[in-house]
Design a protein around this motif. Structure first.
Motif, mmCIF file in Angstrom:
data_model
loop_
_atom_site.group_PDB
_atom_site.id
_atom_site.type_symbol
_atom_site.label_atom_id
_atom_site.label_comp_id
_atom_site.label_asym_id
_atom_site.label_seq_id
_atom_site.Cartn_x
_atom_site.Cartn_y
_atom_site.Cartn_z
ATOM 1 N N LEU A 133 0.810 -1.217 0.000
ATOM 2 C CA LEU A 133 0.000 0.000 0.000
ATOM 3 C C LEU A 133 0.846 1.272 0.000
ATOM 4 N N GLY A 134 1.965 1.268 0.742
ATOM 5 C CA GLY A 134 2.814 2.460 0.782
ATOM 6 C C GLY A 134 3.345 2.854 -0.580
ATOM 7 N N PRO A 135 3.995 1.923 -1.294
ATOM 8 C CA PRO A 135 4.459 2.242 -2.643
ATOM 9 C C PRO A 135 3.336 2.662 -3.587
ATOM 10 N N ILE A 136 2.149 2.015 -3.484
ATOM 11 C CA ILE A 136 1.022 2.395 -4.338
ATOM 12 C C ILE A 136 0.580 3.821 -4.042
ATOM 13 N N LEU A 137 0.493 4.181 -2.764
ATOM 14 C CA LEU A 137 0.085 5.538 -2.363
ATOM 15 C C LEU A 137 1.006 6.586 -2.977
ATOM 16 N N LEU A 138 2.334 6.371 -2.847
ATOM 17 C CA LEU A 138 3.302 7.350 -3.343
ATOM 18 C C LEU A 138 3.318 7.382 -4.865
ATOM 19 N N ARG A 139 3.228 6.221 -5.495
ATOM 20 C CA ARG A 139 3.261 6.154 -6.949
ATOM 21 C C ARG A 139 2.060 6.861 -7.574
ATOM 22 N N GLU A 140 0.888 6.693 -6.982
ATOM 23 C CA GLU A 140 -0.341 7.262 -7.524
ATOM 24 C C GLU A 140 -0.564 8.707 -7.100
ATOM 25 N N GLY A 141 0.236 9.200 -6.145
ATOM 26 C CA GLY A 141 0.061 10.570 -5.669
ATOM 27 C C GLY A 141 -1.285 10.792 -5.000
ATOM 28 N N ALA A 142 -1.829 9.776 -4.367
ATOM 29 C CA ALA A 142 -3.153 9.851 -3.741
ATOM 30 C C ALA A 142 -3.044 10.335 -2.297
ATOM 31 N N GLU A 143 -4.177 10.773 -1.759
ATOM 32 C CA GLU A 143 -4.229 11.163 -0.349
ATOM 33 C C GLU A 143 -4.423 9.954 0.561
ATOM 34 N N MET A 144 -5.023 8.897 0.020
ATOM 35 C CA MET A 144 -5.316 7.709 0.819
ATOM 36 C C MET A 144 -5.297 6.483 -0.083
ATOM 37 N N ALA A 145 -4.718 5.401 0.426
ATOM 38 C CA ALA A 145 -4.779 4.108 -0.265
ATOM 39 C C ALA A 145 -5.492 3.125 0.653
ATOM 40 N N LEU A 146 -6.473 2.440 0.109
ATOM 41 C CA LEU A 146 -7.232 1.460 0.866
ATOM 42 C C LEU A 146 -6.922 0.062 0.355
#
Length: 458
Positions: A133-146
């Protein structure tokens, strides 16, 4: 390496009589350990899976209420526990935990943190997926990853995470949330690629700190502890997630259950009986017995029978889903507790004609553990050693004790007990107002006591 916060939920009665204000479902030792090595709790299972997934113990924290701290340490050791000043739902708990990581642990506000419940029954690879989830959050530039669960059926038991478009790769952009829809709506949501919302969140701490500051809420750990009642008593989903504009979700395929009913919990039990029990001519029936007396089930179909010091349940498994409302009027003190030093079980309680209360407990003290040097204002205690040996200090006087010995600690007198090899004793409390709060502690460890009192062997 991602930081992980496990939310240890509050009290509950959906699994009464085993669960109560202190002994929540995540602490019930009822699940089979791997390779037939006895039983474990959901907390112990999750802790084992986290270790197998390669997460370091010093990167994992538990957020829990004060009554749960003792049993957490008893079951998984001296882990870092973020203690909630009161129970105020998940928004307050996650805000407090985030501020603790930043202010007390020195966490970089841009480093992703994952929060998930501690009481879910999942496959081992669940915690591998969480680390994505951490890498996905940073890669996508999102505020939240679920992280959401691929649904296995259209059910109204859970909320749904609805995508803008079907997942392309390891995540999708979230369009909206639907809370516990009717079956027909759930079927349509699944066709759209929606996931069950399992309460797993990944974010950068600075996102939460910004929201707290914008709303005028405590934004440092010290402020949060002092002003904890300022946080709305609502869920993190409602207060934060549903108000964000940039959210992604990562699908998890595998076993997932919150084991929130006796029926779902029984499905994971390795044996039809836990404890002293005989089942004869029964179908799809389980017995859990924590009492010393035998329990016999004869000719039952799809039933659950549970006997503990807190009460006895005999129910149809399907009807047990509504147990919480049935037992809501019950407000008895817990009759069984785990502590870091061991455990106790209440055997008997009496109110005498002169208003004197008498409470009898069976206490198990684990090897190398001790009860603090303490005294009581409103009661005396009498200890009868029934197994093992150890040492006691009463009113600054030390002596050895073994099975058969009886020790009296009068009202207002300091006393402590310790064992190197393990011990069981019967404790009889006698006085007026027998409450756990009637205790004043002087020394918590035996080393502290031995350092100030002459004549105690070290």
């Amino acid at each position: 390496m991602v930081k992980l916060v496990l939310l240890s939920g509050g009290s509950g009665k959906r699994l009464w009589p085993m669960s109560n204000d202190v002994r929540s479902k995540q602490f019930l030792r009822i699940l089979p350990r791997p390779n037939g090595e006895g039983l474990e709790s959901m907390l112990q299972r999750v802790w084992r899976q986290i270790g197998q997934a390669g997460l370091a113990a010093n990167d994992v924290f538990v957020c829990a209420s004060k009554p749960q701290v003792e049993v957490i340490h008893a079951q998984i050791g001296e882990i870092d526990v973020i203690e909630e000043p009161a129970r105020r739902d998940t928004f307050a708990a996650i805000a407090l935990s985030t501020l603790y990581l930043v202010d007390e642990q020195g966490m970089d506000p841009d480093e992703p943190v994952v929060v998930c419940p501690v009481d879910h029954f999942v496959d081992d690879h669940y915690f591998q997926e969480i680390q994505n989830l951490g890498p996905i959050l940073l890669r996508e530039g999102a505020e939240m990853a679920l992280m959401g669960v691929w649904p296995t059926e259209p059910t109204s038991k859970f909320g749904y995470i609805v995508p803008e478009a079907p997942a392309d790769g390891d995540c999708f952009r979230v369009k909206r949330f639907v809370e516990k829809p009717e079956r027909a709506v759930a079927e349509e949501l699944i066709r759209q690629g929606a996931l069950w919302n399992c309460g797993v969140f990944c974010f950068q701490p600075r996102t939460i700190v910004r929201i707290l500051r914008d709303r005028g809420l405590p934004s440092t750990y010290a402020e949060a502890r002092r002003g904890f009642d300022q946080f709305p008593k609502r869920s993190f989903d409602y207060e934060v997630v549903e108000k964000l504009s940039s959210i992604v979700a990562h699908p998890y395929r595998g076993t997932w259950s919150d084991l929130g009913t006796w029926s779902s919990l029984a499905e994971q039990m390795e044996s039809e009986a836990v404890g002293r029990a005989i089942l004869s001519q029964c179908e799809d029936t389980h017995v859990v017995n924590e009492l010393g007396l035998p329990v016999v089930a004869l000719g039952l179909k799809r039933a659950i029978v549970v006997a503990t010091p807190d009460g006895i349940l005999a129910a149809d498994k399907d009807m047990a889903a509504g147990l919480k409302d049935v037992v809501a009027p019950l407000d008895n003190r817990p009759m069984y507790e785990e502590r870091r030093w061991g455990r106790y079980r209440v055997i008997d309680y009496q109110l005498l004609d002169d208003e004197t209360e008498v409470l009898t407990k069976c206490v198990e003290l684990l090897p190398g553990r001790n009860l603090s040097y303490h005294r009581h204002k409103w009661r005396e205690e009498i200890w009868t050693i029934i197994e093992g040996e150890g040492e006691i200090v009463v009113d600054d006087r030390w002596q050895k004790v073994a099975a058969g010995d009886i020790v009296r600690a009068p009202q207002g007198v300091w006393h402590a007990i310790r064992t190197e090899t393990g011990m069981q004793f019967i404790e009889v409390q006698r006085g007026r107002g027998l409450v756990e709060e009637d205790i004043e502690r002087k020394y918590l460890t035996w080393e502290e006591l031995a350092a100030v009192l002459p004549g105690i062997p070290r």
